[in-house]
Design an enzyme around this catalytic site. Structure first.
Site, short mmCIF file in Angstrom:
data_model
loop_
_atom_site.label_atom_id
_atom_site.label_comp_id
_atom_site.label_asym_id
_atom_site.label_seq_id
_atom_site.Cartn_x
_atom_site.Cartn_y
_atom_site.Cartn_z
N TYR A 57 0.83 -1.22 0.00
CA TYR A 57 0.00 0.00 0.00
C TYR A 57 0.86 1.26 0.00
O TYR A 57 0.44 2.28 -0.55
CB TYR A 57 -1.01 -0.03 1.16
CG TYR A 57 -2.06 -1.10 0.92
CD1 TYR A 57 -3.10 -0.89 0.02
CD2 TYR A 57 -1.95 -2.36 1.52
CE1 TYR A 57 -4.03 -1.90 -0.26
CE2 TYR A 57 -2.88 -3.37 1.25
CZ TYR A 57 -3.91 -3.14 0.35
OH TYR A 57 -4.82 -4.13 0.07
N HIS A 112 -14.67 0.85 -0.31
CA HIS A 112 -13.55 -0.04 0.01
C HIS A 112 -12.37 0.69 0.66
O HIS A 112 -11.26 0.17 0.66
CB HIS A 112 -13.08 -0.77 -1.26
CG HIS A 112 -14.06 -1.80 -1.75
ND1 HIS A 112 -14.00 -2.38 -2.99
CD2 HIS A 112 -15.14 -2.35 -1.13
CE1 HIS A 112 -15.00 -3.24 -3.13
NE2 HIS A 112 -15.72 -3.22 -2.02
P1 NAD Z 1 -11.61 -5.05 -11.68
O1 NAD Z 1 -10.15 -4.81 -11.84
O2 NAD Z 1 -12.07 -6.37 -11.16
O3 NAD Z 1 -12.29 -4.84 -13.10
C1 NAD Z 1 -11.98 -3.73 -13.88
C2 NAD Z 1 -13.01 -3.60 -14.96
O4 NAD Z 1 -12.75 -2.42 -15.68
C3 NAD Z 1 -13.00 -4.76 -15.97
O5 NAD Z 1 -14.33 -5.22 -16.18
C4 NAD Z 1 -12.43 -4.12 -17.26
O6 NAD Z 1 -13.02 -4.62 -18.44
C5 NAD Z 1 -12.81 -2.66 -17.07
N1 NAD Z 1 -11.90 -1.71 -17.70
C6 NAD Z 1 -10.54 -1.78 -17.79
N2 NAD Z 1 -10.05 -0.70 -18.40
C7 NAD Z 1 -11.13 0.08 -18.71
C8 NAD Z 1 -11.28 1.34 -19.37
N3 NAD Z 1 -10.24 2.03 -19.83
N4 NAD Z 1 -12.53 1.83 -19.53
C9 NAD Z 1 -13.63 1.14 -19.09
N5 NAD Z 1 -13.54 -0.05 -18.45
C10 NAD Z 1 -12.30 -0.57 -18.27
O7 NAD Z 1 -12.15 -3.85 -10.82
P2 NAD Z 1 -13.26 -3.74 -9.69
O8 NAD Z 1 -14.51 -4.36 -10.18
O9 NAD Z 1 -13.25 -2.30 -9.30
O10 NAD Z 1 -12.71 -4.61 -8.46
C11 NAD Z 1 -11.37 -4.41 -8.04
C12 NAD Z 1 -11.14 -4.24 -6.57
O11 NAD Z 1 -9.74 -3.93 -6.39
C13 NAD Z 1 -11.88 -3.07 -5.98
O12 NAD Z 1 -12.46 -3.52 -4.81
C14 NAD Z 1 -10.83 -2.01 -5.64
O13 NAD Z 1 -10.91 -1.62 -4.29
C15 NAD Z 1 -9.49 -2.64 -5.84
N6 NAD Z 1 -8.64 -1.85 -6.79
C16 NAD Z 1 -8.69 -0.49 -6.78
C17 NAD Z 1 -7.94 0.24 -7.69
C18 NAD Z 1 -8.02 1.76 -7.65
O14 NAD Z 1 -8.30 2.32 -6.59
N7 NAD Z 1 -7.83 2.46 -8.77
C19 NAD Z 1 -7.13 -0.40 -8.62
C20 NAD Z 1 -7.09 -1.80 -8.60
C21 NAD Z 1 -7.86 -2.52 -7.69
#
Ligand code: NAD
Length: 236
Positions: A57, A112
């Site tokens: 983190y 989250h």
């Molecule tokens: P996920 O990673 O499981 O899914 C990401 C989704 O976004 C996929 O369905 C993919 O097709 C889509 N995607 C990818 N690039 C895209 C784009 N440019 N435009 C539109 N769609 C796009 O994500 P989730 O469902 O949010 O679950 C992940 C968990 O992990 C969450 O609980 C989160 O807390 C954590 N996480 C957070 C971050 C962050 O804060 N940015 C990053 C990674 C993981």
């Protein structure tokens, strides 16, 4: 698209921040930035190897605060929509980054948790944190080391503000999910809660997730979010 929506709930996931340079979660075979989720996103992983979890983190926080990571057009159009929409609006994000608030979003729930916060395990008090911290960091309330953890909801833990989220879902007439795979419960079931009151449900994603949304718009978030919310505003 329904005419004159009065109440809208938007759920965002890692996909909305992908074009800002933050990797999604499932994209790399269930790994989060090359780590199995069991190691870095469960209470058991933290117990087994706290140093790894603190460092994971810390790295995510450093990346978020680097010059390369900025809100993209999808974040800023959502904020613009919230300012111009005359009805009720709630943005629920699964993301732990701060790109929605940096873009200007206001009525926002981080279900989250947040990378820029840490929590005392004794008092449950939450503190802002922009630097690295670990087991040796002295807690601001206890004034001793060993009590601080990332303010992140790990698998098996209860997401934040579920009452507020469920109330908004039960009363909305439009629900939009952006850039979320639908693999993480309970966010994966929000569209069904919204449908109980006959809300119109739309998914905006790079690919269809297979869920039962009324409408699915495929494309990258920075392209399809501005267009979709512009149309929604015109329908008000
Ligand atoms: P996920 O990673 O499981 O899914 C990401 C989704 O976004 C996929 O369905 C993919 O097709 C889509 N995607 C990818 N690039 C895209 C784009 N440019 N435009 C539109 N769609 C796009 O994500 P989730 O469902 O949010 O679950 C992940 C968990 O992990 C969450 O609980 C989160 O807390 C954590 N996480 C957070 C971050 C962050 O804060 N940015 C990053 C990674 C993981």
């Amino acid at each position: 698209m329904i005419p004159s929506p009065k109440s809208i709930v938007v759920l965002t996931g890692a996909g909305i921040s992908a074009e800002s340079g933050i990797k999604t979660f499932r994209a790399a075979d269930g790994l989060w930035e090359n780590h199995p989720i069991d190691d870095v996103a469960t209470p058991e992983g933290f117990e087994r190897n706290p140093s790894l979890v603190y460092e994971f983190y810390n790295q995510r926080r450093r990346q978020l605060l680097s010059d390369q990571v900025k809100p993209n057009a999808a974040h800023s159009h959502l904020a613009k929509f919230e300012h111009e929409f005359p009805g009720q609006f709630l943005l629920v994000t699964q993301n732990v980054d701060n790109l929605h608030e940096r873009a200007g979003s206001q009525n926002l729930v981080h279900m989250h948790g947040e990378l820029l916060k840490m929590r005392c395990l004794n008092s449950q008090l939450v503190f802002d944190i922009a630097k690295d911290f670990d087991f040796d960091t002295h807690c601001r309330c206890c004034r001793s080391p060993g009590n601080l953890r990332p303010h992140i909801v790990w698998f098996g833990e209860m997401p934040f503000q579920m009452n507020k989220i469920n109330q908004a879902l039960e009363n909305c007439d439009v629900f939009v999910a952006i850039g979320t795979s639908g693999n993480v419960y309970p966010a994966s079931g929000f569209y069904q809660t919204a449908k109980i009151r006959r809300a119109h449900t739309t998914e905006l994603n790079l690919e269809r997730t297979g869920s039962g949304f009324d409408e699915c718009i495929i494309g990258s978030a920075s392209d399809i979010v501005p267009t979709y919310f512009e149309k929604l505003l015109n329908a008000c």
